[in-house]
Design an enzyme around this catalytic site. Sequence first.
Site, PDB file in Angstrom:
ATOM      1  N   GLU A   1       4.354  -8.205  24.792  1.00  0.00           N
ATOM      2  CA  GLU A   1       4.600  -7.407  23.549  1.00  0.00           C
ATOM      3  C   GLU A   1       4.246  -6.095  22.857  1.00  0.00           C
ATOM      4  OE1 GLU A   1       5.526  -9.892  20.032  1.00  0.00           O
ATOM      5  OE2 GLU A   1       7.278  -8.542  19.271  1.00  0.00           O
TER       6      GLU A   1
ATOM      7  N   LYS B   1       7.906  -8.087  26.578  1.00  0.00           N
ATOM      8  CA  LYS B   1       9.612  -8.747  24.940  1.00  0.00           C
ATOM      9  C   LYS B   1       9.040  -6.651  23.985  1.00  0.00           C
ATOM     10  CE  LYS B   1       9.023 -10.450  20.325  1.00  0.00           C
ATOM     11  NZ  LYS B   1       9.121 -11.869  20.363  1.00  0.00           N
TER      12      LYS B   1
END
Length: 355
Positions: free
Chosen positions: A177, A219
């Site tokens: 992420e 992500k």
Amino acid sequence: MTSRDLESVAQTLVAEGKGILAADETIPTLTRRFDTLGIQSTEQSRRTYREMLFTSPGAAEFISGVIMYDETIRQKSSGGAPLAEALKVQGILPGIKVDTGAKPLASSPEETVTEGLDGLRNRLSEYRSMNARFAKWRAVIRVTDSLPSSACVSANAHALARYAALCQEQELMPIAEPEVLMDGSHTIERCGEVTGAVLHAVFNALSDQAVTLEGMLLKPNMVVAGKACTRQPSIEDVATATLRCLRRHVPAAVPGIVFLSGGQNARLATVHLNAINRLSGPKPWKISFSYGRALQDPALEAWHGRDENLAAGQSALYHRASCNGAASVGKYTDEMELESASADDPPHRRDWRDD
Ligand code: 13P
């Protein structure tokens, strides 16, 4: 677990019409969110809240996995079984946040580098034994006219890749992420430029560390304007800029892209995801959600810390999950929204930031 198992976890998480619930707020972050509603934050109230989310009837139709925080994976439900077990019995994969937070970067203290690599191998091994099947690590990139620095981008990309390689070694499917923040007055074009550069650095680092792309998920943030930018883009502009950036920088071998919501209100996060999935042209990965605030805010608001509202909290989560499930296949419509404005920002939620 072989690399085939890692692939199968990644594919299960982005199964048709499903996405991930991020419920991995640290204790201070969740306490701040509780504070804004006057809910006391105790080990018990946090457990009640997480159990409410994890056992929302029917939510497993749209939720394939849940990211937990260390405290939560060690907690038991009111029935006495570990909360990870409550997920497993519904066919939801338990996941775990494993970074230890974003800390000031020595060479550029206005920026951060995410820490948590020391001792990570042993922590991953313990989480695997507690039934976690995947993990998450969040890097934070701030945008100004002169930031991010190349030191910030390369340090965070390197840490993400070291984390992902360790996860695969320890049989946990890594979610990488890299979040380019929405804070600030930057334009959508600037967000696209920074997001592209960050993704480029992240995939270079993942390649350097020999991470198997088929056994991971990305992500990222969507490509949006900063919250304080006076020129806010249309839904179409966000969708087009986001997909263009992803096509340029995310290899087709990655099975799925699961967006963070990043401070967008709940309904807008759904509308954007839907618009991205409705665009024509090549999309070699599944495109879905791994939302924290955009899934939880209406549920937290409905619950308000009161036992008598547990069912209302669960139905608010079910509703947002169903809207986002539809958006992950481009089939969301306005009619899916309830009449209430519960999906929009509650007035005080501006401070509900992640740490
Ligand atoms: P938000 O959707 O609230 O940005 O949270 C996603 C997340 O997991 C942050 O690390």
